[in-house]
Design a protein around this motif. Sequence first.
Motif, short mmCIF file in Angstrom:
data_model
loop_
_atom_site.label_atom_id
_atom_site.label_comp_id
_atom_site.label_asym_id
_atom_site.label_seq_id
_atom_site.Cartn_x
_atom_site.Cartn_y
_atom_site.Cartn_z
N ASN A 47 0.78 -1.23 0.03
CA ASN A 47 0.02 0.09 0.09
C ASN A 47 0.76 1.39 0.13
OD1 ASN A 47 -2.77 -0.32 0.17
ND2 ASN A 47 -2.43 -1.86 1.70
N SER A 50 2.60 1.77 -3.27
CA SER A 50 1.57 2.19 -4.42
C SER A 50 1.02 3.64 -4.26
CB SER A 50 0.24 1.23 -4.53
OG SER A 50 -0.37 1.45 -3.35
N GLN A 51 1.09 4.05 -2.93
CA GLN A 51 0.71 5.65 -2.68
C GLN A 51 1.91 6.72 -2.59
OE1 GLN A 51 -1.39 5.20 0.99
NE2 GLN A 51 -2.85 3.77 -0.01
N ASP A 103 -10.69 -2.26 -6.81
CA ASP A 103 -9.29 -2.07 -6.74
C ASP A 103 -8.89 -1.73 -5.44
OD1 ASP A 103 -6.71 -1.43 -7.10
OD2 ASP A 103 -7.03 0.04 -8.59
N MET A 105 -5.94 -1.19 -3.83
CA MET A 105 -4.97 -0.13 -3.61
C MET A 105 -5.72 1.11 -3.97
SD MET A 105 -2.22 -1.65 -3.07
CE MET A 105 -2.47 -3.22 -2.73
N GLU A 106 -6.61 1.29 -5.20
CA GLU A 106 -7.31 2.64 -5.01
C GLU A 106 -8.32 3.09 -3.81
OE1 GLU A 106 -8.12 6.00 -7.11
OE2 GLU A 106 -6.66 4.45 -7.82
N MET A 107 -8.89 1.77 -3.33
CA MET A 107 -9.59 2.01 -2.10
C MET A 107 -8.83 2.49 -1.09
SD MET A 107 -11.60 -0.81 0.18
CE MET A 107 -11.91 -1.91 -0.99
N ASN A 108 -7.65 2.06 -0.76
CA ASN A 108 -6.74 2.37 0.31
C ASN A 108 -6.24 3.89 0.15
OD1 ASN A 108 -6.97 0.27 2.06
ND2 ASN A 108 -5.64 -1.05 0.98
N LEU A 109 -6.00 4.14 -1.11
CA LEU A 109 -5.55 5.47 -1.37
C LEU A 109 -6.78 6.47 -1.24
CD1 LEU A 109 -3.39 7.51 -2.61
CD2 LEU A 109 -4.30 7.14 -4.82
N ASP A 110 -8.00 6.27 -1.62
CA ASP A 110 -9.02 7.10 -1.26
C ASP A 110 -9.31 7.26 0.29
OD1 ASP A 110 -9.41 7.43 -3.97
OD2 ASP A 110 -10.99 5.92 -4.24
#
Length: 137
Positions: A47, A50-51, A103, A105-110
């Motif tokens: 995570n 990816s962030q 996704d 990774m996208e969920m955790n970024l959001d």
Amino acid sequence: MNLFKIGRYKCVAAIHDTTLYNMVIIGVKKPDFLQFNSLIRENLRINMISQGFTEKQVQRILSISEEMKYTKTHNRRALGCLKDVIQTVQFLYPGEKEIMNADIMEMNLDNNHIPFSKLKHYPIKVMNEYLDQLLVD
């Protein structure tokens, strides 16, 4: 950390007490709980990379996490924010079909760009500053 379910899938939500940086892991199974520390560390590494965190920052937090202990918290700020993250995930991904097509990774970024009133900035920015401070020390 908190365990919750979406449909039949077990999910784990974790939050850093100081920075409110958070992470959700989807589809956790019984064997994963036997090696829980490895599960958390690997997902945290993926995570953070990816962030946009640097490798040095990731290694620093992972070296600290070797000493990680899982205990009950009485930090109401962290508990409230963790509850908000779980409610957001359950709202955006209400069923099994949605959560398995998500996704992560996208969920955790959001989730790390959710403005919490307890912070002056987003959790991802506060975690970045926290890690920079640790690297200076």
